[in-house]
Write a protein that holds these residues in place. Sequence first.
Motif, PDB file in Angstrom:
ATOM      1  N   SER A   1      -8.555 -11.060  59.111  1.00 36.67           N
ATOM      2  CA  SER A   1      -9.311 -11.997  58.283  1.00 36.67           C
ATOM      3  C   SER A   1     -10.262 -11.212  57.415  1.00 36.67           C
ATOM      4  O   SER A   1     -10.927 -10.306  57.901  1.00 36.67           O
TER       5      SER A   1
ATOM      6  N   THR B   1      -3.549 -13.016  50.331  1.00 37.55           N
ATOM      7  CA  THR B   1      -3.172 -13.584  51.620  1.00 37.55           C
ATOM      8  C   THR B   1      -1.657 -13.494  51.792  1.00 37.55           C
ATOM      9  O   THR B   1      -0.911 -13.821  50.866  1.00 37.55           O
TER      10      THR B   1
ATOM     11  N   THR C   1      -5.350 -12.912  55.995  1.00 35.30           N
ATOM     12  CA  THR C   1      -5.888 -14.121  55.375  1.00 35.30           C
ATOM     13  C   THR C   1      -7.176 -13.750  54.661  1.00 35.30           C
ATOM     14  O   THR C   1      -8.106 -13.233  55.282  1.00 35.30           O
TER      15      THR C   1
ATOM     16  N   TYR D   1     -10.367 -15.164  52.868  1.00 33.23           N
ATOM     17  CA  TYR D   1     -11.128 -16.408  52.787  1.00 33.23           C
ATOM     18  C   TYR D   1     -12.026 -16.424  51.558  1.00 33.23           C
ATOM     19  O   TYR D   1     -12.724 -15.456  51.287  1.00 33.23           O
TER      20      TYR D   1
ATOM     21  N   ASN E   1     -15.801 -21.856  58.140  1.00 34.33           N
ATOM     22  CA  ASN E   1     -14.426 -21.523  58.519  1.00 34.33           C
ATOM     23  C   ASN E   1     -14.525 -20.508  59.643  1.00 34.33           C
ATOM     24  O   ASN E   1     -15.597 -20.353  60.225  1.00 34.33           O
TER      25      ASN E   1
END
Length: 259
Positions: free
Chosen positions: A25, A101, A121, A123, A203
Amino acid sequence: MTRLLPGLCCFSFLLAGVFCSQFVSVMEGDSVTLSVRLTETQIKDGITWRFGPRETLIARMKDYKTTVYNDDRLDGRFKNKLHLNNQTGSLTITNTNITHTGLYNITTKSQDKALNIFNITVYAYLPIPVISSNSSQCSSSSSNCSLLCSVLNLRDVRDVSLSWYKGKSLLSIISVSDLNIRLSLSLEVEYQDTNTYRCVLNNTITNQTQHLNINDVCQICSAPIHGHIVVICCVVVGCLMFVTAVLIFWIYRKHKATS
Ligand SMILES: *[C@@H]1O[C@H](CO)[C@@H](O)[C@H](O)[C@H]1NC(C)=O
Ligand SMILES: *[C@@H]1O[C@H](CO)[C@@H](O)[C@H](O)[C@H]1NC(C)=O
Ligand SMILES: *[C@@H]1O[C@H](CO)[C@@H](O)[C@H](O)[C@H]1NC(C)=O
Ligand SMILES: *[C@@H]1O[C@H](CO)[C@@H](O)[C@H](O)[C@H]1NC(C)=O
Ligand SMILES: *[C@@H]1O[C@H](CO)[C@@H](O)[C@H](O)[C@H]1NC(C)=O
Ligand SMILES: *[C@@H]1O[C@H](CO)[C@@H](O)[C@H](O)[C@H]1NC(C)=O
Ligand SMILES: *[C@@H]1O[C@H](CO)[C@@H](O)[C@H](O)[C@H]1NC(C)=O
Ligand SMILES: *[C@@H]1O[C@H](CO)[C@@H](O)[C@H](O)[C@H]1NC(C)=O
């Protein structure tokens, strides 16, 4: 902020004879490094990095010589953002954005299947939620204020939760993954309530908080009437002072004339 989650899945996946994928992430704008451990033979023979559903070639290395495809392929999303370490074969992506991503796949010449797969991913930054009054007209009868916490600008944002906290305790929460919907959460508080309330959008890796100031958001009906009274009082006092001044002046003139 970057988080590597080399899940426990790795172990079980290996047992099952499947290559393992590493979850990563990263916050938009940050850099991320996909670290690999290669043997000297693997580096000499050559490695390739591929991205996305079409497994587009983005970088390769052979005998410590690197080539990165910092060009217009894939809409130029990797332009000047790829760096391949010529000693380790690790790939760094700088200044990430959400278009990065996806799956990154490293393969060696000598082996057909992927040596490592990274599931990244990126964000997007979260907007600060907005607290507003949820009652169109003020209700003088009720001692409660009806509030709404909303997220107005949810472009590029996904998998978020919106929640109301009273002090440290969670009052309500909603989670959404599809953000083409309007996101809001209501709350009812008493005007006299002295607890601290906040609305949080989060998130898995970051959050944004808006604190509630009841006096700012909740309008009490009688407020404008108070306002009128103040204005009327000012006018009356002003008039009285003017009349008094004129009176004093007149008495002064009269006194002066007679003396
Ligand atoms: C991501 O980067 C690409 C290429 O630089 C750019 O076209 C795109 O607008 C960026 N997207 C966001 C959400 O910043
Ligand atoms: C590896 O990269 C360093 C700098 O990053 C450079 O000085 C060196 O010449 C490179 N080695 C090879 C074999 O390309
Ligand atoms: C990784 O790349 C290899 C070689 O291109 C390909 O055979 C394999 O299917 C890829 N795996 C994934 C999960 O993308
Ligand atoms: C990558 O990870 C995300 C969650 O982190 C998951 O939803 C997605 O299915 C994964 N993709 C693949 C191809 O494993
Ligand atoms: C106020 O919040 C309630 C949910 O408690 C909702 O049903 C209603 O539509 C909201 N009213 C306005 C004006 O947004
Ligand atoms: C006012 O809000 C409190 C919670 O803050 C609730 O317990 C109470 O029932 C509400 N009163 C009215 C009249 O809606
Ligand atoms: C937001 O934070 C809460 C509490 O820390 C957590 O349970 C929830 O999973 C987070 N939401 C998302 C979408 O990650
Ligand atoms: C929001 O993030 C901060 C760190 O950035 C953390 O200390 C705090 O607990 C988080 N709050 C919630 C409600 O998740």
